[in-house]
Write a protein that holds these residues in place. Structure first.
Motif, PDB file in Angstrom:
ATOM      1  N   ALA B 235       0.875  -1.230   0.039  1.00  0.00           N
ATOM      2  CA  ALA B 235       0.087   0.242  -0.268  1.00  0.00           C
ATOM      3  C   ALA B 235       1.064   1.225   0.213  1.00  0.00           C
ATOM      4  N   GLY B 236       1.886   1.187   0.756  1.00  0.00           N
ATOM      5  CA  GLY B 236       2.891   2.206   0.660  1.00  0.00           C
ATOM      6  C   GLY B 236       3.410   2.606  -0.590  1.00  0.00           C
ATOM      7  N   ILE B 240       3.503   5.840  -3.156  1.00  0.00           N
ATOM      8  CA  ILE B 240       4.495   6.498  -3.642  1.00  0.00           C
ATOM      9  C   ILE B 240       4.435   6.541  -5.450  1.00  0.00           C
ATOM     10  N   ALA B 241       3.856   5.639  -5.847  1.00  0.00           N
ATOM     11  CA  ALA B 241       3.507   5.533  -7.359  1.00  0.00           C
ATOM     12  C   ALA B 241       2.578   6.577  -7.676  1.00  0.00           C
ATOM     13  N   LEU B 246       1.878  12.048 -10.144  1.00  0.00           N
ATOM     14  CA  LEU B 246       1.453  13.339  -9.886  1.00  0.00           C
ATOM     15  C   LEU B 246       2.365  14.703 -10.254  1.00  0.00           C
ATOM     16  N   THR B 247       3.628  14.276  -9.600  1.00  0.00           N
ATOM     17  CA  THR B 247       4.820  14.818  -9.860  1.00  0.00           C
ATOM     18  C   THR B 247       5.134  15.111 -11.364  1.00  0.00           C
ATOM     19  N   THR B 248       5.399  13.994 -11.874  1.00  0.00           N
ATOM     20  CA  THR B 248       5.690  14.037 -13.127  1.00  0.00           C
ATOM     21  C   THR B 248       4.689  14.566 -14.153  1.00  0.00           C
ATOM     22  N   GLU B 249       3.274  14.493 -13.853  1.00  0.00           N
ATOM     23  CA  GLU B 249       2.402  15.030 -14.877  1.00  0.00           C
ATOM     24  C   GLU B 249       2.342  16.558 -14.420  1.00  0.00           C
TER      25      GLU B 249
END
Ligand SMILES: Nc1ncnc2c1ncn2[C@@H]1O[C@H](COP(=O)(O)OP(=O)(O)O)[C@@H](O)[C@H]1O
Ligand SMILES: [Mg+2]
Lengths: 257, 265
Positions: B235-236, B240-241, B246-249
């Motif tokens: 789950a952790g 992270i994924a 989100l950061t990449t987008e």
């Protein structure tokens, strides 16, 4: 000014480039006086130093001998009193048409309303109404060069320097732009130094055609073209002058083998 | 009005459908594998989904806080590390690109530090900078070098024709810098930022795992593995994924906006 005053005086210009240990002489013994409002074409084989000549006048390149006077003042570096138009346009891609034209005014800290008045004037002069907020990538080559011309004129320079300005355009656009340039020239009464390697173009636009020799570039011959404009490319005298100039250029190519 | 979708909408719809199918296939493969090799080490997507939701609702017994707090802990560290990297790499990069002396001076130092993986610094930084700042520093190092080298490259790639054009318009050195070099460098800066975000994100998780106290999603994954709750560990990883995507987008969006603003489309 009465139209006979010398705006630009090139005296015994010499330019050499140092390459490793050897020295390459690009221009030597080059003297020329250009009068106010004159349209001068410089013609010559590729590599004869045309671009170098113009860059020295613009102050982008240092000369290695002689001097150049603009309105009796020696040129020491680049300045907005000489407007330059580049073959590859040199427009700022992140600036709109209007912001490109206002560049020189902006760095001189001219107030916004004043800048706008001037850019409006030159946008109209070069026929770019409706494209004020376009970016260069949205424009055709001919339109890009209209921006280039407007940007150079916006500083109200004493002289307009053009380095094969239509060399990157297709033949049709090129002919249209020659006509447009002549219209702009007659409206602004600017002094123009125009570099080209097209004899046809030179005979069509110039008051004087300066033919340069191959490297090192010197003045080989000066042709005066005193005909009315617009000129007729199909006329007999046009063809015969073109032939004469071509012969001069060809001699150049032969003597330099 | 028959054409409900234009060409671009149709394209978008098509790519969305393909993404959905791809995700479904991914989950199915995962499911099939975890069913074929039943093991506590390899939870099914269902188990992980349950653990994922639970981790946000109830504090985990090891650290006493929920995933929200771990997440914000990691994000705050990440933002600090990244902001520091940007604040230093941009001016240093501009200087090194602009001045040969600055470049000759800076390059040897950069070349010594760059090959050391940012994570290798984690134990050292933990000792000297403490629980919170310790994991920040690897993020800083991870993001610093891609931003720096892209900015240096950007300054060196400025079109000389544009510099000439500006000079004939009367621009002096300061004007050339602010009105030609700086804007020309922005697309390169954006590329540096995008790469720096990706590397920085890897660094935060790894650093938290190594330091192993003080919270954060990296720590969460490690403690869940230590106590044998592999469903929560996964789950952790999912958290992270998602944050990574989100950061990449976000950076992709910024990069596109910047190049559009730059008139480079
Ligand atoms: N910056 C430079 N360094 C060394 N040689 C140069 C430089 N600029 C031009 N030259 C040389 O000077 C000569 C004239 O070049 P140029 O003025 O560009 O010719 P043209 O514009 O007539 O084709 C060429 O031989 C060219 O290689
Ligand atoms: Mg040339």
């Amino acid at each position: 000014m009465d139209g006979n005053e010398v705006v630009l005086s090139i005296r015994d210009l010499h330019k050499s480039f140092k390459k490793d240990d050897s020295e390459l002489v690009a221009i030597e013994d080059f003297s020329l006086d250009i009068k106010d409002g004159e349209f001068v074409c410089v013609l010559g084989p590729s590599g004869c130093g045309k671009t170098t000549l113009l860059r020295i006048i613009a102050g982008l390149e240092k000369l290695t001998g002689g001097k150049i006077l603009l309105n009796n003042k020696e040129i020491t570096g680049p300045g907005s009193d000489r407007g330059m138009v580049f073959q590859e346009f040199g427009l700022f891609p992140w600036r709109t048409v209007r912001k490109n034209i206002e560049f020189g005014l902006e760095i001189r800290k001219m107030p916004k309303e004043e800048r706008r008045k001037i850019s409006d004037k030159y946008i109209e002069l070069v026929g770019l109404e409706g494209f004020e907020t376009s970016h260069p990538y949205e424009l055709s080559g001919g339109m890009k060069q209209r921006v280039g011309i407007a940007r150079a004129l916006a500083n109200d320079p004493a002289i307009l320097l053009m380095d094969e300005p239509f060399g990157a355009l297709d033949a049709q656009t090129r002919n249209l732009m020659q006509k447009e340039l002549l219209r702009i020239w007659s409206e602004t009464k600017k002094t123009v130094v125009f570099i080209t390697h097209s004899v046809d173009e030179a005979v069509y636009v110039a008051d004087r055609v300066v033919v340069m020799s191959a490297r090192p570039g010197k003045i080989r011959y000066i042709f005066n073209v005193e005909w009315e404009r617009p000129r007729d490319r199909a006329s007999v005298e046009f063809a015969s002058l073109r032939k004469k100039i071509l012969a001069e250029l060809e001699k150049e190519a032969v003597t330099n083998r | 009005m028959r054409a409900v979708f234009g060409d671009s909408e149709r394209k978008l719809l098509k790519s969305v459908i393909i993404i959905v199918i791809s995700l479904v296939v991914f989950v199915l493969i995962w499911w099939a594998l975890s069913a074929a090799f039943p093991s506590e080490y390899f939870p099914t997507p269902y188990d992980v989904g349950v653990a994922f939701i639970d981790s946000f609702q109830n504090p985990d017994p090891n650290t006493g806080v929920t995933m929200w707090q771990h997440m914000s802990q990691s994000l705050v560290r990440f933002i600090w590390g990244f902001a520091l990297a940007l604040a230093l790499a941009l001016p240093i990069g501009l200087l090194m690109g602009f001045s040969n002396v600055a470049e000759s001076f800076g390059k040897p130092i950069v070349e010594i530090i760059r090959p050391i993986p940012p994570i290798a610094w984690a134990p050292f930084f933990f000792i000297v900078a403490g629980l919170f700042w310790g994991p920040v520093m690897p993020v800083f190092l991870g993001a610093f070098f891609p931003i720096l080298s892209n900015v240096v490259f950007g300054v060196k790639s400025v079109d000389p024709l544009l510099l000439d054009a500006a000079r004939t318009q009367g621009a002096g050195k300061p004007t050339l810098f602010t009105k030609v070099i700086l804007p020309s460098t922005i697309p390169y800066l954006m590329t540096g930022i995008r790469i720096g975000l990706g590397i920085g994100w890897m660094c935060i998780v790894a650093a938290e795992m190594i330091v192993a106290i003080g919270g954060g999603v990296g720590l969460y994954i490690r403690t869940m593995a230590d106590v044998g709750r592999y469903d929560y560990m996964f789950a952790g990883m999912v958290v992270i994924a998602i944050l990574g995507i989100l950061t990449t987008e976000l950076s992709g969006y910024i990069e596109r906006r910047a190049s559009k603003w730059m008139g480079m489309k």
